[in-house]
Write an enzyme that holds these catalytic residues in place. Structure first.
Site, PDB file in Angstrom:
ATOM      1  N   GLU A 272       1.511   1.790   8.522  1.00 16.38           N
ATOM      2  CA  GLU A 272       1.128   3.183   8.316  1.00 16.38           C
ATOM      3  C   GLU A 272       0.729   3.395   6.865  1.00 16.38           C
ATOM      4  OE1 GLU A 272       1.789   7.291   6.939  1.00 16.38           O
ATOM      5  OE2 GLU A 272       3.129   5.593   6.506  1.00 16.38           O
ATOM      6  N   SER A 273      -0.351   4.155   6.647  1.00 13.58           N
ATOM      7  CA  SER A 273      -0.834   4.484   5.310  1.00 13.58           C
ATOM      8  C   SER A 273      -1.169   3.196   4.550  1.00 13.58           C
ATOM      9  CB  SER A 273       0.201   5.341   4.585  1.00 13.58           C
ATOM     10  OG  SER A 273      -0.326   5.899   3.414  1.00 13.58           O
ATOM     11  N   ALA A 274      -0.522   2.960   3.398  1.00 12.44           N
ATOM     12  CA  ALA A 274      -0.780   1.704   2.699  1.00 12.44           C
ATOM     13  C   ALA A 274      -0.479   0.512   3.588  1.00 12.44           C
ATOM     14  CB  ALA A 274       0.064   1.623   1.424  1.00 12.44           C
TER      15      ALA A 274
END
Length: 556
Positions: free
Chosen positions: A237-239
């Protein structure tokens, strides 16, 4: 003031609340033989799940190994306590450059979120994996494996924030048992240094190399825990999702057999440029660390390897973080380095350097809102234009691209983010506009670009989370899908089935069709009596196309 990392961490801390009882260990734990070593783990209160935590997979990247590629751990020997998470990697906690004149409502939203920290603190000696597996799993079980990579803006985060027991428990309930693995990787200055010295030394994207070595550890050892090394899905998730995409596009798209599928939440190949773009931040870091005289050559790393961890921490925190005015224009990110990335990430997609594995990708509807709080002192058209030109669409001849994006993202609150909320949440004349632009620049437009570039080349599924629209100011904000999937929830079911069978569909939820150019369907998560529906990936077509064109010409 509480920072955006604090806001995100507070959200993540909730992932442990609903299932804390399941984590209460029994007095004696299970054991696993690795090489000449014996791991002792712990068992959930139900007795259904075994946990082996804090297992070193690489030599500690300290001393002379600081700012070097990760090296495989020595064979295991003796008795190894695997009952607690290892420390997170050294975190960036910078709060510099937050304007004092940000909108008071934005300040209130930030201040209302309590902070949370990684369990066990942080350390440079941090390269560990965790394995959570059904208690009855055996080497002959050959269970599918999900490999979790956490987010945190490449500045902070750690495996201890996420309760993987929830995922394994739900997989048992669905009769699709899986093994959950999570990996710590270096972040911030010691994980993603930038500059000409980094290229010369061949040590760019160290955090991505850490993840890759973690995947190699899985290939070597996961069968001991009941997992199948040929059935690994990388998930983040995200990075962490950007990291998943990065693992897909490195090495000419050759997975080396390390994974067979990918699942990405709010992250795609990043529109970043060459590693030299990180030079200003590396110069600040090295100077504060006392190594300024060595800048310009790889001798700077000899200097940096001989300072204390506290010096490294303070020097890292002297650089802008995700809570700064720059927001998503991050100091420490994956960039083209000539080793892990032979070209800019989006150019690698153009070149077809992509692992042809099935994948799932998706976003929250209001990705940009929490990142438009610390820059909410921007209130005029001219200020927003200057901001984008300085931090997001940068370089010679970028003026026309900036103006085109602003034309397609007007300052009409009804068209801004949180989307579909009319004139509500317009805490400044430009807040919803900036939130729409930043969310699309970093998250939505790169996802659509990635999916359209891979049309017809591999199986794809896409989702959009629109739950939480009633959240004041931030709406369906970045990271909110993480609490959904670790709930567990309907999205958990889709994840488990995709990991197990490469198809998210099954007995629960609605049918989720594959994403194709003719039918770009989005599984859409909603509040209310109809929690799931299908929508089309056709929103903000012109705006996102303008952003993609700008990113290809002017990488972040």
């Amino acid at each position: 003031m509480t920072t955006i990392p604090g806001l995100c961490a507070a959200l993540l801390s909730l992932l442990w609340v609903s299932s804390a009882a399941a984590m209460v260990p029994k007095t004696s734990g299970p054991t696993i033989q690795l090489d000449a070593g014996r791991l002792t783990g712990t068992t959930s209160a139900s007795g259904d799940i075994n946990l082996f935590l804090g297992i070193p997979f690489a030599q500690p990247p300290v001393g002379d190994l600081r700012f070097r590629l990760p090296r495989e751990n020595a064979p295991y020997f003796g008795t190894i306590n695997a009952t607690v998470f290892g420390p997170a990697c050294l975190q960036q906690t910078s709060t510099v450059d937050i304007p004092q004149d940000i909108n008071p409502i934005a300040a209130q939203v930030l201040a209302s979120e309590g902070g949370a920290s990684v369990k066990g603190g942080d350390s440079e000696d941090c390269l560990t994996v965790n394995v959570i597996t059904p208690a009855n799993a055996a080497p002959s079980s050959k269970l599918p494996v999900v490999f979790w990579i956490y987010g945190g803006g490449f500045e902070f985060g750690g495996t201890s924030l996420y309760n993987g027991t929830v995922i394994v428990e739900r997989s048992l309930e669905l009769h699709d048992p899986v093994v959950y693995v999570s990996v710590n990787y270096r972040v911030a200055a010691v994980g993603f240094p930038g500059g000409s010295e980094v290229r010369e030394a061949g040590i760019g994207n160290l955090g991505l190399h850490d993840q890759r070595l973690g995947l190699r550890w899985v290939q070597k050892y996961i069968s001991k825990f009941g997992g199948d090394p040929e059935k690994v899905t990388i998930w983040g998730e995200s990075a962490g999702a950007i990291s998943v995409a990065s693992q897909m596009i490195t090495n000419g798209g050759d997975t080396e057999g390390l994974f067979r599928a990918a699942f990405m939440q709010s992250g795609s190949p990043l529109p970043s440029g060459p590693i030299e773009d990180g030079q200003p931040y590396f110069d600040i870091f090295a100077t504060v660390a006392g190594c300024a005289e060595s800048l310009g050559s790889t001798a700077v790393f000899d200097c940096l390897r001989n300072v204390s961890t506290e010096v490294i921490r303070n020097a890292t925190n002297a650089t802008p973080g995700i809570s700064s005015f720059e927001s998503l224009s991050l100091a420490w990110v994956p960039r083209e380095d000539g080793v892990f990335f032979k070209a800019n990430p989006q150019q690698l997609v153009v070149q077809g350097s992509v692992a042809a594995v099935p994948f799932v990708t998706g976003n929250n509807d209001d990705e940009g809102t929490i990142f438009s709080l610390t820059n909410s002192n921007l209130t005029t058209d001219d200020e927003v234009e200057a901001y984008l030109a300085k931090f997001y669409i940068v370089g010679n001849n970028s003026t026309a691209a900036v103006k085109r994006v602003l034309e397609l993202y007007p300052d009409d609150p009804a068209q801004g983010s949180p989307f579909d909320t009319g004139s509500a949440n317009a805490i400044t004349p430009q807040y919803k506009r900036i939130a729409a632009i930043l969310g699309d620049i970093v998250f939505q437009a790169p996802r659509r670009f990635f999916q359209s570039s891979r049309a017809g080349l591999q199986t794809q599924f896409a989702f959009l989370n629109k739950r939480g629209k009633s959240n004041p100011v931030v709406g369906s904000f970045h990271g909110s899908d993480t609490t959904i999937i670790y709930g567990p929830s309907d999205l958990t079911d889709y994840l488990v089935r995709f990991v197990a069978r490469l198809d998210p569909n099954g007995a629960t939820g609605i049918t989720w069709p594959a994403y194709t150019p003719a039918a770009p369907s989005l599984l859409t998560l909603l509040d209310g009596v109809t929690p799931l529906t299908l929508s089309n990936d056709t929103f903000r077509l012109e705006g996102m196309q303008a952003i993609v064109e700008a990113e290809l010409a002017h990488p972040l």
